[in-house]
Scaffold this motif. Structure first.
Motif, short mmCIF file in Angstrom:
data_model
loop_
_atom_site.label_atom_id
_atom_site.label_comp_id
_atom_site.label_asym_id
_atom_site.label_seq_id
_atom_site.Cartn_x
_atom_site.Cartn_y
_atom_site.Cartn_z
N PHE A 53 0.82 -1.21 0.00
CA PHE A 53 0.00 0.00 0.00
C PHE A 53 0.85 1.27 0.00
O PHE A 53 0.47 2.27 -0.60
CB PHE A 53 -1.01 0.00 1.15
CG PHE A 53 -2.33 -0.59 0.74
CD1 PHE A 53 -3.23 0.13 -0.03
CD2 PHE A 53 -2.65 -1.89 1.09
CE1 PHE A 53 -4.42 -0.42 -0.44
CE2 PHE A 53 -3.84 -2.45 0.69
CZ PHE A 53 -4.74 -1.72 -0.08
N ILE A 54 2.00 1.21 0.62
CA ILE A 54 2.92 2.36 0.54
C ILE A 54 3.28 2.60 -0.93
O ILE A 54 3.25 3.74 -1.40
CB ILE A 54 4.18 2.12 1.40
CG1 ILE A 54 3.81 2.19 2.89
CG2 ILE A 54 5.27 3.14 1.06
CD1 ILE A 54 4.90 1.70 3.82
N LYS A 55 3.56 1.51 -1.66
CA LYS A 55 3.89 1.64 -3.08
C LYS A 55 2.69 2.13 -3.89
O LYS A 55 2.85 2.90 -4.84
CB LYS A 55 4.42 0.32 -3.62
CG LYS A 55 5.80 -0.03 -3.09
CD LYS A 55 6.29 -1.34 -3.65
CE LYS A 55 7.67 -1.66 -3.09
NZ LYS A 55 8.21 -2.91 -3.64
N VAL A 56 1.49 1.67 -3.53
CA VAL A 56 0.29 2.13 -4.22
C VAL A 56 0.15 3.64 -4.05
O VAL A 56 -0.06 4.37 -5.02
CB VAL A 56 -0.98 1.41 -3.70
CG1 VAL A 56 -2.25 2.12 -4.16
CG2 VAL A 56 -0.99 -0.05 -4.13
N ARG A 75 -1.30 -6.17 -9.01
CA ARG A 75 0.05 -6.32 -9.58
C ARG A 75 1.09 -5.70 -8.66
O ARG A 75 2.19 -6.25 -8.50
CB ARG A 75 0.11 -5.68 -10.97
CG ARG A 75 -0.45 -6.57 -12.06
CD ARG A 75 -0.18 -6.04 -13.46
NE ARG A 75 -0.74 -4.72 -13.71
CZ ARG A 75 -2.02 -4.45 -14.00
NH1 ARG A 75 -2.87 -5.45 -14.06
NH2 ARG A 75 -2.42 -3.21 -14.21
N ILE A 76 0.78 -4.58 -8.05
CA ILE A 76 1.72 -3.96 -7.11
C ILE A 76 1.95 -4.89 -5.92
O ILE A 76 3.08 -5.07 -5.47
CB ILE A 76 1.23 -2.57 -6.66
CG1 ILE A 76 1.34 -1.58 -7.83
CG2 ILE A 76 2.01 -2.08 -5.44
CD1 ILE A 76 0.77 -0.21 -7.55
N MET A 77 0.89 -5.51 -5.40
CA MET A 77 1.02 -6.42 -4.26
C MET A 77 1.87 -7.63 -4.63
O MET A 77 2.75 -8.05 -3.87
CB MET A 77 -0.36 -6.88 -3.76
CG MET A 77 -1.21 -5.80 -3.18
SD MET A 77 -0.45 -5.06 -1.70
CE MET A 77 -1.37 -3.52 -1.64
N ILE A 78 1.64 -8.20 -5.80
CA ILE A 78 2.41 -9.36 -6.25
C ILE A 78 3.88 -8.99 -6.41
O ILE A 78 4.77 -9.70 -5.92
CB ILE A 78 1.84 -9.93 -7.56
CG1 ILE A 78 0.47 -10.55 -7.32
CG2 ILE A 78 2.80 -10.96 -8.17
CD1 ILE A 78 -0.29 -10.88 -8.59
#
Length: 186
Positions: A53-56, A75-78
């Motif tokens: 979520f930080i990356k999101v 995709r970000i989580m993976i």
């Protein structure tokens, strides 16, 4: 823009904490399931979720309205899970993937057990096997795509998937055999 999430996305781009919280509340339960498939424990899955979520939040301004917004987050989580597991593996030098393959004819063992138990068994796989199995069997990536993502060859991806599948079958069949012998004793 992705109509149902348009205002939410705009709020997150502006770094509005209320919009960020709403986004988290909306997607965290589904994304935790994704993270859980790649993690070895619930705590590790929660760490992946938080990092994801930080990356999101950092990348949301780059979101292009192509495909589903949820798919973009997935995709970000993976990728976050892969990055975290790759760093751990590198730090601990623990990629040991030379286990014996045990073949079994009982193809239907996966179909006969509850999904929750199967998920626990998948989590028990070595990191490399677990990542390849999830990416191929669950997320639908090709072995070529997996090879690029994990920085391994396509044939290594195929081999790890085959070994993961064999280990899963063995563990599930062993568990089923144990359950039947336990019922016979009771």
């Amino acid at each position: 823009m992705n109509r149902p999430y348009q205002a939410l996305i705009r709020g997150c781009v502006k770094q509005d904490p209320h919009a960020q919280r709403e986004l988290y509340d909306l997607f965290a339960p589904r994304m935790l399931v994704v993270c859980y498939r790649y993690a070895a424990s619930a705590a590790e899955a929660e760490d992946i979720l938080q990092e994801g979520f930080i990356k999101v939040y950092q990348s949301i301004k780059k979101y292009k309205d192509r495909g589903s917004f949820e798919g973009w987050i997935r995709r970000i989580m993976i990728n976050t899970a892969i990055d975290i597991l790759r760093k751990e593996r590198h730090a601990h030098h623990q990629l040991e993937l030379n286990e014996t393959i045990i073949e079994d004819d009982q193809e239907d063992a996966l179909d006969q057990l509850e999904a929750e138990y199967v998920l626990d068994v998948i989590q028990g796989l070595p990191d490399g096997y677990r990542m390849v199995f999830n990416l191929y069997a669950i997320e639908g990536y090709s072995h070529a795509e997996i090879g690029k993502k994990l920085q391994i060859s396509e044939s290594t991806s195929r081999s790890q998937y085959t070994r993961a599948r064999s280990m899963l079958k063995r563990k599930l069949v062993d568990s089923r055999t144990y359950q039947h012998s336990y019922r016979d004793v009771s």
